[in-house]
Design a protein around this motif. Structure first.
Motif, PDB file in Angstrom:
ATOM      1  N   PHE A 123       0.836  -1.192   0.000  1.00  0.00           N
ATOM      2  CA  PHE A 123       0.000   0.000   0.000  1.00  0.00           C
ATOM      3  C   PHE A 123       0.879   1.254   0.000  1.00  0.00           C
ATOM      4  O   PHE A 123       1.750   1.403   0.848  1.00  0.00           O
ATOM      5  N   TRP A 124       0.661   2.139  -0.960  1.00  0.00           N
ATOM      6  CA  TRP A 124       1.298   3.451  -0.937  1.00  0.00           C
ATOM      7  C   TRP A 124       0.610   4.350  -1.951  1.00  0.00           C
ATOM      8  O   TRP A 124      -0.131   3.881  -2.811  1.00  0.00           O
ATOM      9  N   THR A 125       0.834   5.652  -1.824  1.00  0.00           N
ATOM     10  CA  THR A 125       0.178   6.622  -2.713  1.00  0.00           C
ATOM     11  C   THR A 125       1.201   7.461  -3.448  1.00  0.00           C
ATOM     12  O   THR A 125       2.093   8.054  -2.835  1.00  0.00           O
ATOM     13  N   GLU A 126       1.078   7.504  -4.749  1.00  0.00           N
ATOM     14  CA  GLU A 126       1.861   8.425  -5.592  1.00  0.00           C
ATOM     15  C   GLU A 126       1.036   9.700  -5.740  1.00  0.00           C
ATOM     16  O   GLU A 126      -0.074   9.664  -6.261  1.00  0.00           O
ATOM     17  N   ILE A 127       1.565  10.810  -5.271  1.00  0.00           N
ATOM     18  CA  ILE A 127       0.837  12.074  -5.380  1.00  0.00           C
ATOM     19  C   ILE A 127       1.379  12.866  -6.566  1.00  0.00           C
ATOM     20  O   ILE A 127       2.537  13.265  -6.567  1.00  0.00           O
ATOM     21  N   ASP A 128       0.542  13.049  -7.573  1.00  0.00           N
ATOM     22  CA  ASP A 128       0.918  13.842  -8.747  1.00  0.00           C
ATOM     23  C   ASP A 128       0.421  15.268  -8.518  1.00  0.00           C
ATOM     24  O   ASP A 128      -0.722  15.600  -8.836  1.00  0.00           O
ATOM     25  N   ARG A 139      -3.000  -3.892  -2.302  1.00  0.00           N
ATOM     26  CA  ARG A 139      -3.233  -5.317  -2.531  1.00  0.00           C
ATOM     27  C   ARG A 139      -4.726  -5.579  -2.390  1.00  0.00           C
ATOM     28  O   ARG A 139      -5.335  -5.258  -1.366  1.00  0.00           O
ATOM     29  N   ASP A 140      -5.335  -6.179  -3.417  1.00  0.00           N
ATOM     30  CA  ASP A 140      -6.787  -6.314  -3.424  1.00  0.00           C
ATOM     31  C   ASP A 140      -7.260  -7.541  -2.649  1.00  0.00           C
ATOM     32  O   ASP A 140      -6.477  -8.235  -2.000  1.00  0.00           O
ATOM     33  N   SER A 141      -8.549  -7.817  -2.729  1.00  0.00           N
ATOM     34  CA  SER A 141      -9.153  -8.895  -1.946  1.00  0.00           C
ATOM     35  C   SER A 141      -8.663 -10.278  -2.358  1.00  0.00           C
ATOM     36  O   SER A 141      -8.812 -11.246  -1.610  1.00  0.00           O
ATOM     37  N   LYS A 142      -8.066 -10.379  -3.538  1.00  0.00           N
ATOM     38  CA  LYS A 142      -7.510 -11.652  -3.995  1.00  0.00           C
ATOM     39  C   LYS A 142      -6.021 -11.759  -3.731  1.00  0.00           C
ATOM     40  O   LYS A 142      -5.364 -12.708  -4.169  1.00  0.00           O
ATOM     41  N   GLY A 143      -5.483 -10.738  -3.033  1.00  0.00           N
ATOM     42  CA  GLY A 143      -4.058 -10.764  -2.717  1.00  0.00           C
ATOM     43  C   GLY A 143      -3.168 -10.289  -3.837  1.00  0.00           C
ATOM     44  O   GLY A 143      -1.947 -10.445  -3.788  1.00  0.00           O
ATOM     45  N   VAL A 144      -3.776  -9.681  -4.860  1.00  0.00           N
ATOM     46  CA  VAL A 144      -3.020  -9.203  -6.024  1.00  0.00           C
ATOM     47  C   VAL A 144      -2.706  -7.726  -5.868  1.00  0.00           C
ATOM     48  O   VAL A 144      -3.582  -6.934  -5.519  1.00  0.00           O
ATOM     49  N   LYS A 145      -1.448  -7.354  -6.132  1.00  0.00           N
ATOM     50  CA  LYS A 145      -1.093  -5.938  -6.114  1.00  0.00           C
ATOM     51  C   LYS A 145      -1.730  -5.269  -7.320  1.00  0.00           C
ATOM     52  O   LYS A 145      -1.477  -5.662  -8.462  1.00  0.00           O
ATOM     53  N   ARG A 146      -2.547  -4.273  -7.049  1.00  0.00           N
ATOM     54  CA  ARG A 146      -3.352  -3.661  -8.096  1.00  0.00           C
ATOM     55  C   ARG A 146      -2.682  -2.447  -8.715  1.00  0.00           C
ATOM     56  O   ARG A 146      -2.094  -1.624  -8.027  1.00  0.00           O
ATOM     57  N   LYS A 147      -2.798  -2.339 -10.018  1.00  0.00           N
ATOM     58  CA  LYS A 147      -2.482  -1.099 -10.704  1.00  0.00           C
ATOM     59  C   LYS A 147      -3.750  -0.266 -10.773  1.00  0.00           C
ATOM     60  O   LYS A 147      -4.854  -0.803 -10.796  1.00  0.00           O
ATOM     61  N   VAL A 148      -3.585   1.026 -10.834  1.00  0.00           N
ATOM     62  CA  VAL A 148      -4.736   1.923 -10.796  1.00  0.00           C
ATOM     63  C   VAL A 148      -5.531   1.827 -12.086  1.00  0.00           C
ATOM     64  O   VAL A 148      -4.975   1.849 -13.189  1.00  0.00           O
ATOM     65  N   ILE A 149      -6.841   1.724 -11.942  1.00  0.00           N
ATOM     66  CA  ILE A 149      -7.742   1.786 -13.098  1.00  0.00           C
ATOM     67  C   ILE A 149      -8.125   3.246 -13.294  1.00  0.00           C
ATOM     68  O   ILE A 149      -8.629   3.889 -12.386  1.00  0.00           O
ATOM     69  N   THR A 150      -7.884   3.782 -14.469  1.00  0.00           N
ATOM     70  CA  THR A 150      -8.120   5.211 -14.688  1.00  0.00           C
ATOM     71  C   THR A 150      -9.282   5.489 -15.630  1.00  0.00           C
ATOM     72  O   THR A 150      -9.624   6.635 -15.851  1.00  0.00           O
ATOM     73  N   LYS A 151      -9.883   4.460 -16.194  1.00  0.00           N
ATOM     74  CA  LYS A 151     -10.978   4.689 -17.131  1.00  0.00           C
ATOM     75  C   LYS A 151     -12.207   3.882 -16.707  1.00  0.00           C
ATOM     76  O   LYS A 151     -12.101   2.855 -16.061  1.00  0.00           O
ATOM     77  N   GLY A 152     -13.353   4.381 -17.092  1.00  0.00           N
ATOM     78  CA  GLY A 152     -14.585   3.656 -16.835  1.00  0.00           C
ATOM     79  C   GLY A 152     -15.132   3.875 -15.445  1.00  0.00           C
ATOM     80  O   GLY A 152     -14.564   4.593 -14.629  1.00  0.00           O
ATOM     81  N   GLU A 189      -9.674   1.379   5.991  1.00  0.00           N
ATOM     82  CA  GLU A 189      -9.536   0.312   5.017  1.00  0.00           C
ATOM     83  C   GLU A 189     -10.599  -0.770   5.223  1.00  0.00           C
ATOM     84  O   GLU A 189     -10.986  -1.076   6.353  1.00  0.00           O
ATOM     85  N   ASP A 190     -11.077  -1.325   4.127  1.00  0.00           N
ATOM     86  CA  ASP A 190     -11.909  -2.522   4.170  1.00  0.00           C
ATOM     87  C   ASP A 190     -10.959  -3.704   3.983  1.00  0.00           C
ATOM     88  O   ASP A 190     -10.479  -3.959   2.876  1.00  0.00           O
ATOM     89  N   GLU A 191     -10.660  -4.412   5.047  1.00  0.00           N
ATOM     90  CA  GLU A 191      -9.632  -5.446   4.990  1.00  0.00           C
ATOM     91  C   GLU A 191     -10.013  -6.598   4.070  1.00  0.00           C
ATOM     92  O   GLU A 191      -9.139  -7.264   3.509  1.00  0.00           O
ATOM     93  N   THR A 192     -11.314  -6.868   3.906  1.00  0.00           N
ATOM     94  CA  THR A 192     -11.737  -7.972   3.050  1.00  0.00           C
ATOM     95  C   THR A 192     -11.916  -7.564   1.595  1.00  0.00           C
ATOM     96  O   THR A 192     -11.854  -8.397   0.694  1.00  0.00           O
ATOM     97  N   ASN A 193     -12.144  -6.277   1.365  1.00  0.00           N
ATOM     98  CA  ASN A 193     -12.361  -5.788   0.004  1.00  0.00           C
ATOM     99  C   ASN A 193     -11.712  -4.411  -0.156  1.00  0.00           C
ATOM    100  O   ASN A 193     -12.389  -3.398  -0.320  1.00  0.00           O
TER     101      ASN A 193
END
Length: 353
Positions: free
Chosen positions: A165-170, A190-203, A258-262
């Motif tokens: 978990f960390w934040t890039e501040i632009d 890290r998401d609910s499946k344990g995967v490190k997530r990249k930011v979704i910027t569309k949709g 934080e929502d630890e499960t989601n």
């Protein structure tokens, strides 16, 4: 009739109000009593010296072909000054050039990490104000932003280890387009499946917290001053306009439990999970993304490669009071301020004088 002591009191009160009036070197009036009045000198820089302070800044050596291999090119980072209306301004100029069609540029990375506080930066661009750039945009991507990694011509450092978990501040960045400005905070988690997530910027359900999509002065080479509040509870963007600080954009991005499960449910356009709050290094500079550079070299990119300078008059960091005397550790147990908090009160003394 007022006695002399009372007159002196009222005069003193008036003077004190003048001293405390807002200026670009001070803080917004309505931020409360959250920040220290001194600059943290381990990160802040007025860029007034004849050479760049290597104890505060290193040359960035990653981020694309326009930077890699050019970190020792002295022609790309120059300490400059100019005199206008009787006032001399000293600044660092970060160049972006294109020799024989191949862009090269530079970036600076802070040698120490910043954390909660108020950040303010004064900058300008030279090179955007041409007809072809106005029509087509530019391949250059000037920005002021933070990250947990410090990539310099010396070595890579990290402000945190093995964190999901960390934040890039632009704080400020230019993206190609008619109004390409953006100020946002894409968090990593890290998401609910344990995967490190990249930011979704569309949709729908975008996880990239956006403070504003402008407006800044784009094509006029004038100095602009913007500020960032980074607190344990929120981040907020400010602009110095008409001799006062004003909130820029419509959002105050809040840090939420934080929502630890989601965890992904807490990373939205308006919110960031509290686990993503971390100290980070600050970058000043420019890149041309690799996929853009490839198109430029093949002659299929529609954007121009005119020379561009990004100038910085100052970069200042005022600590949040929760960190008043904290000298936090980062990689290898190194202290952020070199063993002691580096407090710079010279600005306050200048204002009083």
């Amino acid at each position: 009739m007022l006695n002399s002591k009372l007159i002196v009191f009222f005069i003193s009160l008036l003077i004190s109000n003048i001293v405390l009036a807002q200026t670009p070197v001070q803080l917004p009036e309505n931020t409360g009593d959250q920040y220290e009045i001194y600059r943290d000198n381990s990160v802040s820089d007025e860029f007034n010296d004849k050479i760049l302070d290597s104890e505060k800044w290193g040359r960035r050596n990653t981020g694309g072909a326009s930077i890699q291999g050019h970190e020792n090119d002295a022609s790309l980072v120059i300490m400059e000054k100019e005199k206008k209306n009787g006032k001399t301004t000293k600044y660092v100029s970060i160049k972006a050039t294109a020799e024989n069609g191949s862009p090269k540029t530079a970036g600076l990375v802070s040698q120490a990490a910043g954390f909660y506080g108020f950040y303010t930066v004064k900058f300008r661009f030279r090179g955007f104000d041409t007809d072809d750039v106005k029509e087509k945009g530019s391949v250059w991507h000037p920005s002021v932003w933070s990250a947990i990694g410090n990539y310099t011509n010396e070595k890579k450092r990290s402000s945190i280890k093995n964190s999901a978990f960390w934040t890039e501040i632009d704080l400020m960045e230019w993206e190609n387009g008619p109004n390409g400005w953006s100020s946002d905070a894409p968090a990593r988690f890290r998401d609910s499946k344990g995967v490190k997530r990249k930011v979704i910027t569309k949709g729908k359900g975008a996880e990239k917290a956006i403070m504003t999509k402008g407006p800044f002065q784009t094509y006029d080479p004038i100095w602009q001053t913007i500020g960032l509040e980074y607190t344990p509870e929120y981040i907020k963007l400010w602009q110095w306009k008409n001799d006062e600080w004003v909130h820029m954009g419509k959002r105050v991005v809040k840090f939420v439990d934080e929502d630890e499960t989601n965890p992904e449910s807490k990373y939205t356009i308006n919110t960031i999970g509290k686990n993503a709050r971390n100290p980070a290094f600050w970058y000043l500079g420019n890149i041309v993304a690799g996929y853009v550079l490839e198109k430029v070299e093949k002659g299929i990119n529609k954007h121009t490669i005119n020379d561009l300078s990004v100038d910085f008059d100052f970069f200042r960091y005022y600590r949040h009071k929760s960190l008043e005397n904290t000298d936090w550790d980062w990689e290898n147990g190194l202290k952020n301020g070199g063993g002691e908090v580096q407090k710079d009160f010279s600005e306050i003394e200048t204002v009083k004088n």
